[in-house]
Design a protein around this motif. Structure first.
Motif, PDB file in Angstrom:
ATOM      1  N   GLU A 287       0.831  -1.209   0.000  1.00 20.76           N
ATOM      2  CA  GLU A 287       0.000   0.000   0.000  1.00 20.76           C
ATOM      3  C   GLU A 287       0.864   1.257   0.000  1.00 20.76           C
ATOM      4  OE1 GLU A 287      -2.477  -0.428   3.418  1.00 20.76           O
ATOM      5  OE2 GLU A 287      -3.544  -2.175   2.616  1.00 20.76           O
ATOM      6  N   GLU A 288       1.991   1.178   0.651  1.00 22.73           N
ATOM      7  CA  GLU A 288       2.911   2.313   0.714  1.00 22.73           C
ATOM      8  C   GLU A 288       3.587   2.573  -0.629  1.00 22.73           C
ATOM      9  OE1 GLU A 288       6.185   3.275   4.024  1.00 22.73           O
ATOM     10  OE2 GLU A 288       6.751   1.541   2.798  1.00 22.73           O
ATOM     11  N   ASP A 289       3.980   1.495  -1.320  1.00 23.54           N
ATOM     12  CA  ASP A 289       4.770   1.633  -2.542  1.00 23.54           C
ATOM     13  C   ASP A 289       3.923   1.721  -3.803  1.00 23.54           C
ATOM     14  OD1 ASP A 289       7.484   2.018  -3.096  1.00 23.54           O
ATOM     15  OD2 ASP A 289       7.724  -0.005  -3.898  1.00 23.54           O
ATOM     16  N   LEU A 290       2.710   1.153  -3.772  1.00 22.30           N
ATOM     17  CA  LEU A 290       1.869   1.088  -4.973  1.00 22.30           C
ATOM     18  C   LEU A 290       0.452   1.584  -4.673  1.00 22.30           C
ATOM     19  CD1 LEU A 290       3.045  -2.479  -5.953  1.00 22.30           C
ATOM     20  CD2 LEU A 290       3.474  -0.451  -7.359  1.00 22.30           C
ATOM     21  N   PRO A 291       0.297   2.818  -4.221  1.00 23.45           N
ATOM     22  CA  PRO A 291      -1.052   3.293  -3.883  1.00 23.45           C
ATOM     23  C   PRO A 291      -1.992   3.293  -5.080  1.00 23.45           C
ATOM     24  CG  PRO A 291       0.514   5.120  -3.876  1.00 23.45           C
ATOM     25  CD  PRO A 291       1.319   3.863  -3.964  1.00 23.45           C
ATOM     26  N   ILE A 292      -1.469   3.649  -6.269  1.00 30.75           N
ATOM     27  CA  ILE A 292      -2.294   3.596  -7.491  1.00 30.75           C
ATOM     28  C   ILE A 292      -1.486   3.008  -8.653  1.00 30.75           C
ATOM     29  CG2 ILE A 292      -3.899   5.436  -6.874  1.00 30.75           C
ATOM     30  CD1 ILE A 292      -2.170   7.376  -8.528  1.00 30.75           C
ATOM     31  N   GLY A 293      -0.591   2.076  -8.334  1.00 32.21           N
ATOM     32  CA  GLY A 293       0.200   1.426  -9.369  1.00 32.21           C
ATOM     33  C   GLY A 293       1.590   2.012  -9.518  1.00 32.21           C
ATOM     34  N   ASP A 294       2.327   1.496 -10.502  1.00 37.23           N
ATOM     35  CA  ASP A 294       3.692   1.924 -10.807  1.00 37.23           C
ATOM     36  C   ASP A 294       3.637   2.634 -12.171  1.00 37.23           C
ATOM     37  OD1 ASP A 294       6.300   2.150 -11.697  1.00 37.23           O
ATOM     38  OD2 ASP A 294       6.868   0.095 -11.216  1.00 37.23           O
ATOM     39  N   ILE A 295       3.632   3.959 -12.166  1.00 35.25           N
ATOM     40  CA  ILE A 295       3.399   4.690 -13.416  1.00 35.25           C
ATOM     41  C   ILE A 295       4.512   4.447 -14.438  1.00 35.25           C
ATOM     42  CG2 ILE A 295       1.971   6.454 -12.332  1.00 35.25           C
ATOM     43  CD1 ILE A 295       4.346   8.355 -12.389  1.00 35.25           C
ATOM     44  N   THR A 296       5.733   4.209 -13.988  1.00 36.00           N
ATOM     45  CA  THR A 296       6.842   3.963 -14.928  1.00 36.00           C
ATOM     46  C   THR A 296       6.681   2.611 -15.607  1.00 36.00           C
ATOM     47  OG1 THR A 296       8.243   5.178 -13.376  1.00 36.00           O
ATOM     48  CG2 THR A 296       9.339   4.051 -15.187  1.00 36.00           C
ATOM     49  N   THR A 297       6.559   1.570 -14.781  1.00 36.21           N
ATOM     50  CA  THR A 297       6.439   0.214 -15.317  1.00 36.21           C
ATOM     51  C   THR A 297       5.161   0.044 -16.134  1.00 36.21           C
ATOM     52  OG1 THR A 297       7.721  -0.720 -13.496  1.00 36.21           O
ATOM     53  CG2 THR A 297       6.255  -2.227 -14.666  1.00 36.21           C
ATOM     54  N   ASP A 298       4.043   0.548 -15.630  1.00 38.45           N
ATOM     55  CA  ASP A 298       2.769   0.398 -16.335  1.00 38.45           C
ATOM     56  C   ASP A 298       2.760   1.126 -17.680  1.00 38.45           C
ATOM     57  OD1 ASP A 298       1.721  -1.144 -14.314  1.00 38.45           O
ATOM     58  OD2 ASP A 298       0.793   0.540 -13.264  1.00 38.45           O
ATOM     59  N   THR A 299       3.588   2.174 -17.798  1.00 42.02           N
ATOM     60  CA  THR A 299       3.650   2.932 -19.054  1.00 42.02           C
ATOM     61  C   THR A 299       4.521   2.231 -20.088  1.00 42.02           C
ATOM     62  OG1 THR A 299       3.342   5.043 -17.900  1.00 42.02           O
ATOM     63  CG2 THR A 299       4.318   5.137 -20.101  1.00 42.02           C
TER      64      THR A 299
ATOM     65  N   GLU B 197      15.363 -17.741  -7.792  1.00 40.30           N
ATOM     66  CA  GLU B 197      14.969 -17.221  -9.096  1.00 40.30           C
ATOM     67  C   GLU B 197      13.463 -16.962  -9.162  1.00 40.30           C
ATOM     68  OE1 GLU B 197      17.391 -18.535 -12.881  1.00 40.30           O
ATOM     69  OE2 GLU B 197      15.610 -19.797 -12.656  1.00 40.30           O
ATOM     70  N   LEU B 198      13.123 -15.795  -9.685  1.00 41.54           N
ATOM     71  CA  LEU B 198      11.731 -15.463  -9.988  1.00 41.54           C
ATOM     72  C   LEU B 198      11.507 -15.634 -11.485  1.00 41.54           C
ATOM     73  CD1 LEU B 198      11.411 -12.149  -7.944  1.00 41.54           C
ATOM     74  CD2 LEU B 198      10.201 -14.268  -7.419  1.00 41.54           C
ATOM     75  N   LYS B 199      10.364 -16.208 -11.855  1.00 42.76           N
ATOM     76  CA  LYS B 199      10.015 -16.355 -13.268  1.00 42.76           C
ATOM     77  C   LYS B 199       8.582 -15.907 -13.478  1.00 42.76           C
ATOM     78  CE  LYS B 199      12.967 -20.331 -14.405  1.00 42.76           C
ATOM     79  NZ  LYS B 199      12.970 -21.727 -14.897  1.00 42.76           N
ATOM     80  N   GLY B 200       8.357 -15.205 -14.591  1.00 39.85           N
ATOM     81  CA  GLY B 200       6.983 -14.827 -14.909  1.00 39.85           C
ATOM     82  C   GLY B 200       6.845 -13.381 -15.322  1.00 39.85           C
ATOM     83  N   SER B 201       5.761 -12.765 -14.934  1.00 45.28           N
ATOM     84  CA  SER B 201       5.408 -11.409 -15.351  1.00 45.28           C
ATOM     85  C   SER B 201       6.489 -10.389 -15.038  1.00 45.28           C
ATOM     86  CB  SER B 201       4.110 -10.992 -14.668  1.00 45.28           C
ATOM     87  OG  SER B 201       3.875  -9.607 -14.828  1.00 45.28           O
ATOM     88  N   LEU B 202       7.001  -9.741 -16.070  1.00 43.33           N
ATOM     89  CA  LEU B 202       8.006  -8.695 -15.890  1.00 43.33           C
ATOM     90  C   LEU B 202       7.428  -7.535 -15.087  1.00 43.33           C
ATOM     91  CD1 LEU B 202      10.709  -7.297 -16.462  1.00 43.33           C
ATOM     92  CD2 LEU B 202       9.799  -6.601 -18.693  1.00 43.33           C
ATOM     93  N   VAL B 203       6.199  -7.149 -15.386  1.00 44.02           N
ATOM     94  CA  VAL B 203       5.545  -6.059 -14.663  1.00 44.02           C
ATOM     95  C   VAL B 203       5.405  -6.413 -13.181  1.00 44.02           C
ATOM     96  CG1 VAL B 203       3.359  -4.815 -14.366  1.00 44.02           C
ATOM     97  CG2 VAL B 203       4.320  -5.124 -16.656  1.00 44.02           C
ATOM     98  N   GLY B 204       4.995  -7.641 -12.910  1.00 49.78           N
ATOM     99  CA  GLY B 204       4.824  -8.076 -11.532  1.00 49.78           C
ATOM    100  C   GLY B 204       6.120  -8.065 -10.754  1.00 49.78           C
TER     101      GLY B 204
END
Length: 287
Positions: free
Chosen positions: A26-38, A95-102
Motif C-alpha cells: 500500500e505504501e509503494d503502490l497506492p495507485i500502481g507503478d506509473i513507470t512500469t505500467d507505461t 529465481e523469480l520467473k513470470g510477469s516482468l511487470v509483476g
C-alpha cells in the motif's frame, strides 16, 4: 548452551509478516507503478535472479511467496538456498520467473525485507563467531511490527533471543523495586502472581548483589558495571548462586566483549544487534 531465555524464534510464518507485506504494498503502490505500467505490457515475461553482492548470512525467504500472492501476478519463486545459508559475493539465492511487470513492482519491497533481515543475521553472526563462549542476546530495540522477524534473524545468525515481549517473562528494574519497597518483595510479588514465568532482576551496583542472590531470580542482570565490579560480581554469583544465570548489558562495545569473553557462558544483551544494522547488499538481476 540454550539460545534463549524463553522459547526462541526459530522460524517465522506468514502471520508474522502478512500485515507488514500488505502495508509495504500500500505504501509503494497506492495507485500502481506509473513507470512500469507505461513502458511494459502485461504479456512480457522475464527471469530474475536474487544475487548476493557481499558475504553474509541469508534470512527472510519466507516473505517472498507471501509478496507474490498479494501482488496477484503470474510469478513463481524457486529458492536455491535456505535461511541461515552463508552467502558469498555472486551467490545466487533463488529465481523469480513470470510477469516482468509483476516482478518490477515487487522488486524493492522484496529486497527491503531480505536485505534488512539478512543484515541483522549477518550482524549477529559476526559477533557470535568472534565470541563463541558468550550467549549473545538481542533486546526489544526493534522497529515496531518487526519484532519477531528481527529476533528470528538474530537466531538465524547464531545469536540468542531475550524475551520476545513484556508478557513472556518479568524484568525488574529500579523503578519496580522502588514501588515494591525491596528486591525481595518485588521478586516475590511477581513470582506469586505469575507462577512458571521467568524473572530477571537488574541491578546497577555491587551493594545490591547480596539482596539479589537472596531473592533467587532466574537471571541477574549486571547493568553498566565497571570491569572490576563485573569480575567481582560474577565471581560471587558463581560461588554463592551457581543456579542463577548471569547477564551483562549497558553500552556493550567490542572492547567490553573482549573482557567479558573470559567468563564462559554468561549472557550479554546488545541492542546493537538490531538497531545498528546495515542492509546486506543483495540485488535482483532481471534478464
Amino acid at each position: 548452551m540454550n539460545r534463549g531465555y524463553t522459547t526462541p524464534v526459530t522460524s517465522i510464518t506468514e502471520k508474522d509478516f502478512d500485515t507488514l507485506v500488505q502495508l509495504a504494498l500500500e505504501e509503494d503502490l497506492p495507485i500502481g507503478d506509473i513507470t512500469t505500467d507505461t513502458l511494459f505490457s502485461k504479456e512480457e515475461t522475464c527471469i530474475a535472479s536474487l544475487v548476493a553482492k557481499e558475504e553474509g548470512i541469508l534470512c527472510g525467504l519466507a516473505v517472498i511467496p507471501c509478496l507474490i500472492q498479494k501482488t496477484k501476478t503470474d510469478v513463481t519463486w524457486t529458492n536455491f538456498l535456505e535461511d541461515g545459508a552463508l552467502l558469498n559475493k555472486g551467490t545466487v539465492i533463488g529465481e523469480l520467473k513470470g510477469s516482468l511487470v509483476g516482478i518490477l513492482k515487487m522488486e524493492r519491497i522484496l529486497l527491503n525485507f531480505i536485505q534488512y533481515l539478512s543484515g541483522i543475521a549477518t550482524n549477529a553472526n559476526r559477533v557470535v563467531k568472534q565470541f563463541p563462549n558468550l550467549l549473545i542476546l538481542d533486546t526489544r530495540k526493534t522497529l515496531p511490527g518487526y519484532r519477531k522477524l528481527a529476533k528470528y534473524a538474530v537466531y538465524t545468525g547464531g545469536g540468542a533471543n531475550h524475551r520476545l515481549n513484556l508478557s513472556e517473562m518479568a524484568m525488574l528494574k529500579d523503578n519496580h523495586i522502588s514501588k515494591a519497597g525491596s528486591i525481595q518483595t518485588a521478586v516475590q510479588m511477581v513470582r506469586d502472581k505469575n507462577p512458571g514465568k521467568k524473572i530477571e532482576l537488574e541491578i546497577d551496583g555491587l551493594d545490591q548483589l547480596n539482596d539479589a542472590i537472596f531473592a533467587k531470580p532466574d537471571i541477574i542482570l549486571l547493568d553498566n558495571f565497571s570491569d572490576l565490579d563485573t569480575e567481582k560480581a560474577i565471581q560471587i554469583l558463581k560461588e554463592k548462586a551457581p543456579g542463577i544465570r548471569i547477564e551483562c548489558s549497558g553500552g556493550i562495545t567490542p572492547e567490553k566483549l573482549n573482557f567479558l569473553s573470559k567468563f564462559d557462558g554468561i549472557g550479554v544483551s546488545m541492542g546493537y544487534l538490531t538497531h545498528t544494522v546495515k542492509f546486506l547488499d543483495i540485488s535482483l538481476d532481471i534478464k
